[in-house]
Each structure stands twice: as structure tokens, then as C-alpha cells.
Scaffold this motif. Sequence first.
Motif, PDB file in Angstrom:
ATOM      1  N   SER A 177     -11.830  -0.340  -7.608  1.00 42.57           N
ATOM      2  CA  SER A 177     -10.910  -1.564  -7.126  1.00 42.57           C
ATOM      3  C   SER A 177     -11.619  -3.029  -7.766  1.00 42.57           C
ATOM      4  O   SER A 177     -12.572  -2.831  -8.318  1.00 42.57           O
ATOM      5  CB  SER A 177     -10.960  -1.741  -5.684  1.00 42.57           C
ATOM      6  OG  SER A 177     -12.258  -1.702  -5.185  1.00 42.57           O
TER       7      SER A 177
ATOM      8  N   TYR B 293      -7.018   1.735  -6.707  1.00 44.35           N
ATOM      9  CA  TYR B 293      -6.370   3.030  -6.929  1.00 44.35           C
ATOM     10  C   TYR B 293      -7.138   4.017  -6.536  1.00 44.35           C
ATOM     11  O   TYR B 293      -8.408   4.385  -6.756  1.00 44.35           O
ATOM     12  CB  TYR B 293      -5.891   3.022  -8.537  1.00 44.35           C
ATOM     13  CG  TYR B 293      -5.249   4.106  -8.709  1.00 44.35           C
ATOM     14  CD1 TYR B 293      -3.720   4.190  -8.505  1.00 44.35           C
ATOM     15  CD2 TYR B 293      -5.575   5.447  -9.202  1.00 44.35           C
ATOM     16  CE1 TYR B 293      -2.813   5.355  -8.846  1.00 44.35           C
ATOM     17  CE2 TYR B 293      -4.949   6.620  -9.614  1.00 44.35           C
ATOM     18  CZ  TYR B 293      -3.393   6.434  -9.303  1.00 44.35           C
ATOM     19  OH  TYR B 293      -2.598   7.621  -9.814  1.00 44.35           O
TER      20      TYR B 293
ATOM     21  N   LYS C 162      -1.595   6.038  -2.892  1.00 39.72           N
ATOM     22  CA  LYS C 162      -2.403   6.027  -4.288  1.00 39.72           C
ATOM     23  C   LYS C 162      -2.945   4.541  -4.544  1.00 39.72           C
ATOM     24  O   LYS C 162      -4.072   4.396  -5.238  1.00 39.72           O
ATOM     25  CB  LYS C 162      -1.939   6.902  -5.474  1.00 39.72           C
ATOM     26  CG  LYS C 162      -1.954   8.365  -5.211  1.00 39.72           C
ATOM     27  CD  LYS C 162      -1.173   8.866  -6.706  1.00 39.72           C
ATOM     28  CE  LYS C 162      -0.989  10.314  -6.519  1.00 39.72           C
ATOM     29  NZ  LYS C 162      -0.586  10.874  -7.724  1.00 39.72           N
ATOM     30  N   PHE C 163      -2.275   3.483  -4.073  1.00 39.70           N
ATOM     31  CA  PHE C 163      -2.542   2.360  -4.787  1.00 39.70           C
ATOM     32  C   PHE C 163      -2.535   1.178  -3.522  1.00 39.70           C
ATOM     33  O   PHE C 163      -1.681   1.385  -2.572  1.00 39.70           O
ATOM     34  CB  PHE C 163      -1.347   1.989  -5.658  1.00 39.70           C
ATOM     35  CG  PHE C 163      -1.536   0.510  -6.236  1.00 39.70           C
ATOM     36  CD1 PHE C 163      -2.289   0.174  -7.272  1.00 39.70           C
ATOM     37  CD2 PHE C 163      -0.592  -0.591  -5.715  1.00 39.70           C
ATOM     38  CE1 PHE C 163      -2.347  -1.010  -7.979  1.00 39.70           C
ATOM     39  CE2 PHE C 163      -0.469  -1.739  -6.205  1.00 39.70           C
ATOM     40  CZ  PHE C 163      -1.602  -2.021  -7.270  1.00 39.70           C
TER      41      PHE C 163
ATOM     42  N   TYR D  55       0.721  -1.391   0.000  1.00 42.86           N
ATOM     43  CA  TYR D  55       0.044   0.195  -0.121  1.00 42.86           C
ATOM     44  C   TYR D  55       0.789   1.128  -0.031  1.00 42.86           C
ATOM     45  O   TYR D  55       2.040   1.150   0.423  1.00 42.86           O
ATOM     46  CB  TYR D  55      -0.993   0.138   1.283  1.00 42.86           C
ATOM     47  CG  TYR D  55      -0.290  -0.124   2.589  1.00 42.86           C
ATOM     48  CD1 TYR D  55      -0.278   1.062   3.286  1.00 42.86           C
ATOM     49  CD2 TYR D  55       0.143  -1.510   3.177  1.00 42.86           C
ATOM     50  CE1 TYR D  55       0.504   0.831   4.594  1.00 42.86           C
ATOM     51  CE2 TYR D  55       0.460  -1.548   4.361  1.00 42.86           C
ATOM     52  CZ  TYR D  55       0.790  -0.261   5.018  1.00 42.86           C
ATOM     53  OH  TYR D  55       1.264  -0.364   6.465  1.00 42.86           O
TER      54      TYR D  55
ATOM     55  N   ALA E 264      -6.950  -5.204  -5.647  1.00 46.33           N
ATOM     56  CA  ALA E 264      -6.115  -4.302  -6.155  1.00 46.33           C
ATOM     57  C   ALA E 264      -7.019  -2.945  -6.151  1.00 46.33           C
ATOM     58  O   ALA E 264      -8.224  -3.059  -6.635  1.00 46.33           O
ATOM     59  CB  ALA E 264      -4.899  -4.041  -7.140  1.00 46.33           C
TER      60      ALA E 264
END
Length: 347
Positions: free
Chosen positions: A254, A241, A203-204, A200, A239
Amino acid sequence: MKAAVIFFRYTTGLFIFFLAVQTGNAQQRPHYTQYILNNYILNPALTGIENYTDVKLSYRNQWAGFPGAPQTFYASVHGAIGKQDYRTTPTSFQVPGENPRGKAYWEEYTAAEPHHGIGGSVVNYKTGYISRITATVSYAYHLGLSPKWNLSAGFAGGFTRFTIDATKAELANPIDPAVGSLTTEFRKTRPELSAGLWLYSDKFFAGVSAQQIIPQRITLVNNDQYKGSALVPHFFATAGYRFMAGEDVNIIPSVMFRYISNMPSFVDVNVKAQYQDRVWVGGNYRIKEGFAAMAGLNISNTFNVSYSYDINNANYLLQYMQRGTHEIVLGFLIGNKWGDLCPRRVW
């Protein structure tokens, strides 16, 4: 006539449940719509990710209107050990009139210092007269990779208690030999183990995890002619963003991929839009299964609440005979001394 109605309700409930298992839901473990608010419930690597103790309570009423449809309740709690707070002075409090999750906030984001985390959860998953209680404790270690990136690894261990209460069946007769062999209750306990990784930054985020790692067989009847069912590992990969849509709105798309042995793969697509630190709305699309709408409110720096409603379109029988799925999540932020209204590390 009354007996016929009871028989219809009972067999319909069982038929829908076993049909769902055979055609794609494979619910050895419960589904969650709002896992994006509490990825800890799927991945122990998130243990201790925040600057406070994170407590979540959730109730999920799946396929409302079906006799014996799944219901799930969980309670989870986790916090950091030996973590240096990223804020050092009271001037870090929110300035009135400014967006606490604005561009300046994320530009100043820094990776967390290396630290440990501990936590635990209890999940009660009930379908008709079959109940499954899973209790685990978890540990994770968070490592700083760069000024903005962290990687954590964690595991959770405990036990799962299976219970069948035949006295709660609406129709107790030998039509189902497995149920007919029970007169009161039947219980089995099995070990539980899960593990995961979580990457982490500002932003991601991305993570992989596995639950029910220990393959084993469970027999929930006292009859030697039944071989029971195999408990297989469940794998998750997710995942997301975060990007800014103006100064006041964060948008986080996501995706989550689920894999269960000998079953079709599952893919969830989510999007969440949050206005400042106060309110958010979102949506979930579970490919070939259904979709959901979500909304939440951060009431204070110690309490938040969210709700979701699912519609299932995977099977015509399910679609026309049920009234959707309701899920509510209550969040408590304990020891949140700097007044964050929503998570810094998880969105």
C-alpha cells in the motif's frame, strides 16, 4: 554545571521539536506508523466497516531519548448500525486445518449491504509541556456499488483542547519569552472537523480524507505581541492491493500520500504479509524520512496486538541523538459472533 546540563537538555528538546516542524515533519497532528491497521484514525469513512465493534488502543513514543519528544495515546471505537451480517449460518465457522483467508474465502467475498456506522476517538498528543487532546464522534454511510465493491463516506466532528503547563518545563526563565509569560497553565479549545471517502472490495482499497478542515489560528500564550500559529488542513490519500502468495499467505502492499499546506509532501510505502489468520509482519518506508519494521499477532477472535519500531534518517542530528520510535496497538473485537480473527473488510 547542573544548571548548564538542564539548560542543554531543555533547549535541545525544544530545538529538535521546532527544527522538525520547520524542516518537514510539521507535526500539528501526530504521525502513526501502524495506520494500516486502523485507517479509521485518519479517515472517518471507515466508521462501521466491519461486522463487529472495533476497539483500538495505541501508545507511540516518538524519538525516544529526547527530552520533551512527542508521545501519542489514542483510543478509538466504531461499529455498524443496521448492517445485515454476511454470514447466515453457524456453518460459516472456520474448518480446522483450512486457511481462513485462503483463495476460497476471497472467491466468496461479497460487498456489504448498505448500512450506517458510528464511532468516536480520543487522541492525546503531547510534546514537552505542550499537550493537545482531540475528541471526535464520527458517522459514515456504506453503499454497495456491485457484488464486490463498496463506497463509504463519513465525517467526524468534535474539539481540540490545547494546554501549556509551564510548571513542567525543566528550565523556567525568560530565555523563552513565551514560556516566561506563563506561571501555571494556559488552555485553548478549538473546533475539529474531518471528512473522507473509502472505496473497497476483496482485493483493493483506496481512500481520501482531510483532517483539521477548519483553518484557524491558535495562540498559546497570554501575551498580545505573539500572533500565534495557523492550524491548516491535512490531506491524506491511500491505496492498497491484496494478492495471494500461495494458499497460506496474503501480501498487501500500500501507499499513502500526505499533503500539508506550505510544507513538502510526504509519501509512505508499506507492505504487510499475513500467514493465515494468525501472524503478520510488515515494513514501512517514509520517503526521505525513515523506515519501520512491524509485526502483529491475532491471539484470539476478540484480541490482537502489534508493535512497530521506526528509525529516522531525515536529519543527522535526529539520527544520532535519538533511539528510534516505538508504537504498540491493542485491538479488541466486540460482538464478533462468527469468530473472525482479523478484519474482513480492512487488512
